[in-house]
Design an enzyme around this catalytic site. Sequence first.
Site, short mmCIF file in Angstrom:
data_model
loop_
_atom_site.label_atom_id
_atom_site.label_comp_id
_atom_site.label_asym_id
_atom_site.label_seq_id
_atom_site.Cartn_x
_atom_site.Cartn_y
_atom_site.Cartn_z
N LYS A 12 8.34 7.69 -49.10
CA LYS A 12 7.36 8.59 -49.08
C LYS A 12 7.79 9.76 -48.39
O LYS A 12 7.76 9.62 -47.05
CB LYS A 12 6.14 7.66 -48.30
CG LYS A 12 4.70 8.11 -48.54
CD LYS A 12 4.59 9.65 -47.85
CE LYS A 12 4.44 9.41 -46.36
NZ LYS A 12 4.19 10.93 -45.73
N GLY B 240 10.14 10.01 -37.26
CA GLY B 240 8.78 10.70 -37.04
C GLY B 240 8.67 10.61 -35.66
O GLY B 240 9.62 10.84 -34.84
N VAL C 202 3.50 8.65 -32.03
CA VAL C 202 2.25 8.53 -32.30
C VAL C 202 2.27 7.89 -33.82
O VAL C 202 1.42 6.85 -34.00
CB VAL C 202 1.34 9.69 -32.39
CG1 VAL C 202 -0.05 9.47 -32.85
CG2 VAL C 202 1.24 10.16 -30.76
N GLU D 229 13.04 5.82 -35.84
CA GLU D 229 14.07 6.87 -35.36
C GLU D 229 13.00 7.81 -34.89
O GLU D 229 12.70 8.42 -35.61
CB GLU D 229 15.24 7.29 -36.29
CG GLU D 229 16.32 8.12 -35.62
CD GLU D 229 15.90 9.75 -35.33
OE1 GLU D 229 15.69 9.91 -34.37
OE2 GLU D 229 16.14 10.28 -36.46
N CYS E 27 15.31 16.25 -33.44
CA CYS E 27 14.75 15.15 -32.26
C CYS E 27 15.93 14.84 -31.30
O CYS E 27 15.70 14.46 -30.34
CB CYS E 27 14.65 13.76 -33.20
SG CYS E 27 15.94 13.18 -34.20
N GLU F 113 8.14 16.49 -26.30
CA GLU F 113 8.90 17.24 -27.49
C GLU F 113 8.28 18.50 -27.84
O GLU F 113 7.29 18.18 -28.58
CB GLU F 113 9.27 16.36 -28.31
CG GLU F 113 10.39 16.58 -29.30
CD GLU F 113 10.57 15.52 -30.27
OE1 GLU F 113 11.81 15.55 -30.83
OE2 GLU F 113 9.92 14.77 -30.66
#
Length: 498
Positions: A191, A243, A246, A265, A299, A398
Amino acid sequence: MIFIPPNPQEHAAIAATLPAVKLMIGEQALSQGSAGTFSHVNTATGQFQMDIPLAGETEVEAAVLAARAAFPAWRDMKPFRRRQVLDRFADLIEQNIDRFMKMAVVENGIPMSTMLHGMAPRILAWTRYYAGWADKIEGLVTGINPGDHFEYTVPEPYGVIGHIITWNAPLLSLAMKIPPSLAAGNTVVIKPAEFTPFSSQLFVELGLEAGIPPGVINVVPGGVAAGEALVRHRGVDKISFTGGPVGAQAIMRSAAATLKPCVFELGGKSANLVFPDVDLASTAAYCAAFGLSNSGQGCALPTRMMIHESIYEPFIQVVQATMEQLPYGDPLNENVIVGPMVNAVACERVRGMIGEARAQQVGRFLSGGEAAGDGQGNFVTPTLIAEADPYSTIAQKEVFGPVLCAFKFRDEAEAVALANATEYGLAAYVQTNDLNIAQRMVRQLNAGTVFVNQATPASHAASPFGGVGLSGFGREGGKAGLEEFIRIKGVGMSVRAS
């Protein structure tokens, strides 16, 4: 700072070569999905590029069923045959690497410099590395009682893996997730984000051309609803997600209904500890350039610089001078490190965080934070905040944009305390020529990975990568990344004569 405006004609020429995005489900390539369409816009130029069909629950259901139907034959294929197919897949990726790089630039604004010097070599390396693992997955003999009992283990694929791909580096995400899943004998449903569907499309087309059977790889681009349907589906045996925290928390809540295992991750707020024995000029230039690479949309980037007080001022001056000399803007220009944000929403979010920090006077703003590009693209000027409050929002949360914060430390204990004063734990960086300091920092830093002296993440396909805390759990890359998609069956066998 030098802004290089994008050339709309050059971007449009590449956009004309983009593959038509389809929902790839078994042997079907569907040009429509039940969730409508998404208008894909070039984030550097604002030009419309393509309407993207979006999958809904109907298409996710079909994709999972196709993956389940394809699983037995792929699982039972001789391992050396799977290796041969994946080797051909790597060959095709190598043959199309220039196309992948240009596609990435117009897909989400990844600078060409980032693709050339970081992402493109890694994509190929991971695919080849995991192709080589396909016929080397072994069980263990765990117990022998001669003439009585024999015990051993059988490594098995899970079945169907649901992969939810990140938008900031979709090619890296694909290369770290799909080859190990396939090498282990799983089938997959991918996806991708609606913002970045082109990488997955070409990736899967090349996989099919290499000989991966239809249904082994399925692709359903879509938004949150498609991701939720994939996580909930009882025919999906494991979820791999890259991602933010949340999104991961929402996935865990949905996965709890079936106790579906996950590998996450997630985000990071990586500390970069600079000790006084380093070469000031080269280290400061590295901290600025690498911390801002891919426009800060990474990230594991070292966005929190912690500098020993004895070199703080001269070090910050070099960082600032480096930032002010970095050309930013057009991601097609190979000298550009800081390109656009992925979309207008991200651009406004980053500007908003910078504006809030400035209003709260959380530190000394040395450069950046303004809009750029005359409104034609989603650009934010690189930003440096010195003497930042280490517990302020911009120093703790972040940003995912071109923002660096800098702090002072007196000694190792304070450096470690500052570095660990965050809920994230993806990566940490140490700059020192003293091996004893480096080893002490490696042991004390609360991070899944630590990089010493200008080392960068995932530079070798055999190296595992992943985090702790709000940065997730599980590993990608290396043997550990393969083992995420294998489960162990224990076997006990009586060998006594009846």
